[in-house]
Scaffold this active site. Structure first.
Site, PDB file in Angstrom:
ATOM      1  N   HIS A 112       8.662   3.253  -0.183  1.00 16.42           N
ATOM      2  CA  HIS A 112       8.719   2.027   0.365  1.00 16.42           C
ATOM      3  C   HIS A 112       9.933   1.079  -0.021  1.00 16.42           C
ATOM      4  CE1 HIS A 112       7.841  -1.593   2.992  1.00 16.42           C
ATOM      5  NE2 HIS A 112       7.852  -2.284   2.053  1.00 16.42           N
ATOM      6  N   HIS A 150      16.370  -3.065   4.553  1.00 15.15           N
ATOM      7  CA  HIS A 150      14.896  -3.191   4.845  1.00 15.15           C
ATOM      8  C   HIS A 150      14.661  -3.661   6.432  1.00 15.15           C
ATOM      9  CE1 HIS A 150      10.644  -3.709   4.774  1.00 15.15           C
ATOM     10  NE2 HIS A 150      10.501  -4.366   3.736  1.00 15.15           N
ATOM     11  N   CYS A 162       6.160  -5.498   6.795  1.00 19.24           N
ATOM     12  CA  CYS A 162       7.021  -4.338   6.605  1.00 19.24           C
ATOM     13  C   CYS A 162       6.027  -2.852   6.820  1.00 19.24           C
ATOM     14  CB  CYS A 162       7.236  -4.200   5.023  1.00 19.24           C
ATOM     15  SG  CYS A 162       7.789  -5.757   4.369  1.00 19.24           S
TER      16      CYS A 162
END
Length: 397
Positions: free
Chosen positions: A282, A317, A154
């Site tokens: 995030h 995401h 990520c």
């Protein structure tokens, strides 16, 4: 040395350019997040880009990830060619974050191999090479500088932006194409489902009712230079990284690693906490990530101070592309509010508002607490990945 970020080229389910994406994240538009059926016959919510919105990429291996990448790159093509002409092809690097490695082709081709004992004649292992998304950029624009792909889950594209910055500051190159690209392939959906990380509903970060992530397709690219070329005055002021290595997939629950990355970013950019006008969290919607990030942000800024939101309930995401996509959102927030000293417009967080009492209370921008006030000049973008690969970018104007 000052580093400038060009206007970004963007593709996501929430918008096929930065203007469309900005409209979606400031209105909370989730209409393109839909249930999809993967090859295991399981259904998942996913923020996929519609195939009919994409055209052939011209890549040697034309698959969906390359069509998304090419569409986003076309939006910054003039800036790429400008730095190539100004500095020379060998003085422009390519630094991208990605984790997919050609699953669209490799999954089908491996199935054929297991069934028939041989791969299709047009299959090449290069399709699965981590470098291909960067190699494509170099081939597309005729760039001969370093071309590197970063795969730290990520935080991949944050790492790519940071390394390109270091290359420019070190005199290795004068400019770089930076960003990230990833897709919510069946392999990705099934893999995250096996980790019990995929939400049965659209992701609901920081809520006591959250159940996990919603995966998505995405790409975002900038031209990073030591002098701005397209009139953009947005700068990459600094960054911070840390590696807590607490667990292969889970973050350190104390938030110490995330806190260290944020503090290092503020120190490197010489920015005081009081100067930060917005943080793009995030905010994955998983129990451990939201908890530790809330602790880290509160430890540095205090509770209910700086406006924050996570845009993943709108974009999904996007894994290796997430940091670049969210930096693009910060870029747009700075540009849109450049001459606005009141009623600042910020990305909304779409959630049910049911706060988890175990997480420090943050100043979440959700459209219910009124417009932010003041003058937006500094934004932070947080990215925290598997293995504790933490990164924070500081953008300013």
């Amino acid at each position: 040395m000052e580093l400038y970020l060009s206007k970004p080229g963007v593709m996501s389910c929430a918008g096929n350019n930065i203007e469309e994406l900005w409209k979606s994240v400031t209105t909370g538009n989730q209409k393109n997040i839909k249930k999809v059926k993967a090859c295991n016959d399981e259904e998942y919510f996913a923020a996929r880009i519609a195939d009919d919105s994409l055209q052939a990429s011209g890549a040697r291996y034309d698959m969906k990830i390359m069509r998304i990448e090419n569409a986003a790159l076309e939006q910054i093509a003039d800036d790429v060619l400008a730095v190539k002409e100004r500095y020379g092809a060998d003085r422009v690097a390519v630094c991208l974050g990605s984790c997919d490695n050609g699953t669209e082709f490799s999954l089908a081709n491996h199935r054929k191999y297991f069934a028939e004992g041989e791969f299709p004649k047009d299959y090449n292992i290069e399709i699965q090479g981590a470098d291909y998304v960067s190699t494509f950029v170099a081939e597309k624009f005729g760039l001969t500088g370093p071309a590197v792909t970063f795969a730290t889950a990520c935080s991949s594209s944050a790492g790519a932006i940071i390394k390109a910055s270091e290359m420019i500051m070190g005199g290795v190159v004068d400019a770089a194409v930076v960003g990230g690209i990833d897709i919510a392939s069946d392999t990705t959906l099934i893999g995250f489902s096996a980790l019990e990380a995929v939400s049965s509903e659209i992701t609901n970060p920081f809520s006591k009712n959250r159940h996990g992530i919603t995966l998505g397709d995405g790409a975002a690219f900038f031209v990073l230079t030591r002098e701005h070329l397209d009139g953009s005055s947005v700068k990459l002021l600094g960054w911070g990284e840390s590696a807590d290595a607490y667990h292969m997939t889970s973050p350190d629950p104390s938030g110490a690693g995330a806190e260290k990355a944020i503090r290092r970013a503020l120190e490197a950019s010489k920015v005081a906490t009081s100067e930060v006008g917005y943080i793009n969290l995030h905010g994955t919607g998983t129990k451990l990530n939201d908890s530790m990030e809330g602790k880290a942000v509160a430890a540095i800024f205090g509770e209910k101070t700086v406006p924050v939101s996570t845009t993943k309930p709108v974009t999904g995401h996007t894994l290796g592309a997430a940091a670049a996509l969210e930096a693009a959102i910060c870029w747009k927030a700075l540009v849109e509010n450049q001459n606005n000293n009141d009623n600042i417009k910020l990305p909304l967080q779409v959630w049910d508002g049911e706060r988890d009492e175990e997480i420090p209370e943050l100043n979440i921008v959700d459209g219910k607490s009124g417009a932010a006030k003041g003058n937006l000049k500094i934004c932070l973008s947080n990215s925290f990945a598997f293995g504790g690969a933490n990164a924070c970018l500081v953008l300013g104007i």
